[in-house]
Design a protein around this motif. Structure first.
Motif, short mmCIF file in Angstrom:
data_model
loop_
_atom_site.label_atom_id
_atom_site.label_comp_id
_atom_site.label_asym_id
_atom_site.label_seq_id
_atom_site.Cartn_x
_atom_site.Cartn_y
_atom_site.Cartn_z
N ARG A 1 0.62 4.10 -2.88
CA ARG A 1 0.43 5.53 -2.35
C ARG A 1 1.79 6.55 -3.00
O ARG A 1 1.34 7.65 -3.47
CB ARG A 1 0.32 5.79 -0.82
CG ARG A 1 -0.91 5.05 -0.40
CD ARG A 1 -1.05 5.45 1.02
NE ARG A 1 -1.26 6.67 1.28
CZ ARG A 1 -1.26 7.43 2.59
NH1 ARG A 1 -0.94 6.76 3.39
NH2 ARG A 1 -1.54 8.76 2.62
N LEU B 1 -5.81 2.85 3.84
CA LEU B 1 -5.43 3.98 4.52
C LEU B 1 -6.23 3.92 5.78
O LEU B 1 -5.44 4.33 7.06
CB LEU B 1 -5.73 5.32 3.70
CG LEU B 1 -5.48 6.45 4.43
CD1 LEU B 1 -4.21 6.57 4.76
CD2 LEU B 1 -5.81 7.86 3.68
N GLU C 1 -0.05 9.41 -5.10
CA GLU C 1 -0.45 10.58 -4.33
C GLU C 1 0.42 11.97 -4.56
O GLU C 1 0.00 12.92 -4.74
CB GLU C 1 -0.52 10.11 -2.87
CG GLU C 1 -1.97 9.37 -2.43
CD GLU C 1 -2.30 9.51 -1.05
OE1 GLU C 1 -3.13 10.48 -0.77
OE2 GLU C 1 -1.86 8.59 -0.49
N LEU D 1 4.13 11.16 3.01
CA LEU D 1 4.27 9.63 3.09
C LEU D 1 5.37 8.98 3.66
O LEU D 1 5.44 7.88 4.35
CB LEU D 1 4.34 9.40 1.55
CG LEU D 1 3.03 9.39 0.54
CD1 LEU D 1 3.28 9.23 -0.68
CD2 LEU D 1 1.67 8.69 1.54
N ILE E 1 -6.79 3.19 -1.99
CA ILE E 1 -6.07 4.05 -1.02
C ILE E 1 -7.18 4.01 0.11
O ILE E 1 -6.62 3.90 1.25
CB ILE E 1 -5.78 5.30 -1.70
CG1 ILE E 1 -4.78 5.30 -2.76
CG2 ILE E 1 -5.48 6.43 -0.25
CD1 ILE E 1 -4.58 6.62 -3.52
N HIS F 1 -7.58 12.98 1.76
CA HIS F 1 -7.00 12.19 0.56
C HIS F 1 -7.90 11.97 -0.16
O HIS F 1 -7.39 11.99 -1.65
CB HIS F 1 -6.32 10.96 1.22
CG HIS F 1 -5.06 11.17 2.12
ND1 HIS F 1 -3.80 11.34 1.51
CD2 HIS F 1 -4.84 11.41 3.51
CE1 HIS F 1 -2.87 11.52 2.32
NE2 HIS F 1 -3.60 11.50 3.56
N GLU G 1 -9.26 6.09 -5.14
CA GLU G 1 -9.68 6.02 -3.77
C GLU G 1 -10.30 4.58 -3.27
O GLU G 1 -10.35 4.24 -2.16
CB GLU G 1 -11.01 7.02 -3.58
CG GLU G 1 -12.13 6.61 -4.14
CD GLU G 1 -13.33 7.55 -3.62
OE1 GLU G 1 -14.20 7.11 -2.97
OE2 GLU G 1 -13.62 8.64 -4.41
N LEU H 1 0.95 -1.33 -0.13
CA LEU H 1 0.20 0.11 0.02
C LEU H 1 0.77 1.28 -0.01
O LEU H 1 0.74 2.25 -0.78
CB LEU H 1 -0.93 -0.15 1.22
CG LEU H 1 -1.74 1.24 1.51
CD1 LEU H 1 -2.75 1.28 0.16
CD2 LEU H 1 -2.44 1.42 2.79
#
Length: 232
Positions: A105, A176, A109, A219, A172, A153, A169, A101
């Motif tokens: 990201r 998340l 991101e 991050l 994530i 986010h 999304e 993950l």
């Protein structure tokens, strides 16, 4: 984001079988003794078959004549399915998945922050402001802190005005949320606001380079937080 409900006997049965598959109790290639499993879980064969249909749709199991019901190879699993992501966390503290993950990201991101800085609208900025205010107001409340982080986010992806990025999304958010619960549960007084404010300020200033770097910094902090609570 719509997710499968775990309420009721049906939902609990689905989750229990998923837990066994994702946790390795039922390995790829294993044949599932449906009658024995139904007796163990104290559910009817009809209810068990309905639960298996849900898991079949997500690539975890399949049924064939003469072979019966079996666990499919991991390469067939719908690993980007929100429920499968959530079940992996419900099953165990999956450090390998957390690392996967973090890498996803890291790819998505920072670029999303860059595009958000170039394309954000007043409504986008208002949504991000609201999320940051909620994050500050959470004041150690785990549920509110997680929701505020998700809202931020999600808002950042929305501000890219790229439909495919917005769909990320699904990948994530679930991971998340579980990652946040792990971190905030152990470090409830850690303040996430400054790192998120740095991203928002750069987006507000329409500075894509700064926005991208601020997200990289955010991050990196998230990765350090996970390292701090990793297995002994």
């Amino acid at each position: 984001m719509v997710r499968y409900s775990e309420r009721g006997l049906h939902g609990q049965t689905v989750q229990e079988i998923a837990r066994r598959v994702l946790g390795g109790e039922l390995s790829p290639g294993d044949t599932i003794d449906v009658a024995a499993l139904g007796a163990e879980l104290e559910v009817s064969l009809t209810a068990l078959r309905e639960a298996l249909k849900v898991l079949a749709a997500k690539g975890l199991v399949a049924s064939r004549q003469k072979r019966g019901t079996f666990v499919r190879p991991r390469s067939d699993w719908s690993l980007l399915d929100p429920d499968v992501i959530r079940w992996q966390f419900a099953n165990r503290d999956d450090q390998a998945f957390l690392q996967n993950l973090a890498e996803v990201r890291g790819i998505i991101e920072p670029q999303a922050a860059r595009y958000a800085a170039l394309r954000r609208t007043p409504d986008d900025l208002a949504a991000l402001d609201d999320a940051l205010i909620a994050m500050k107001a959470a004041d150690g409340d785990l549920s509110r802190a997680v929701q505020a982080d998700l809202d931020f986010h999600r808002g950042l992806l929305t501000a890219t005005h790229n439909e495919l990025l917005e769909r990320m999304e699904v990948v994530i958010e679930v991971g998340l949320a579980e990652r946040d619960r792990l971190v905030h549960g152990v470090r409830p007084h850690d303040d996430p606001v400054p790192s998120h404010r740095a991203v928002l300020d750069a987006v507000r200033d329409a500075d894509p380079d700064r926005a991208e770097q601020a997200m990289h910094d955010l991050l990196s902090k998230a990765a350090r937080d996970l390292d701090d609570i990793g297995p002994d």
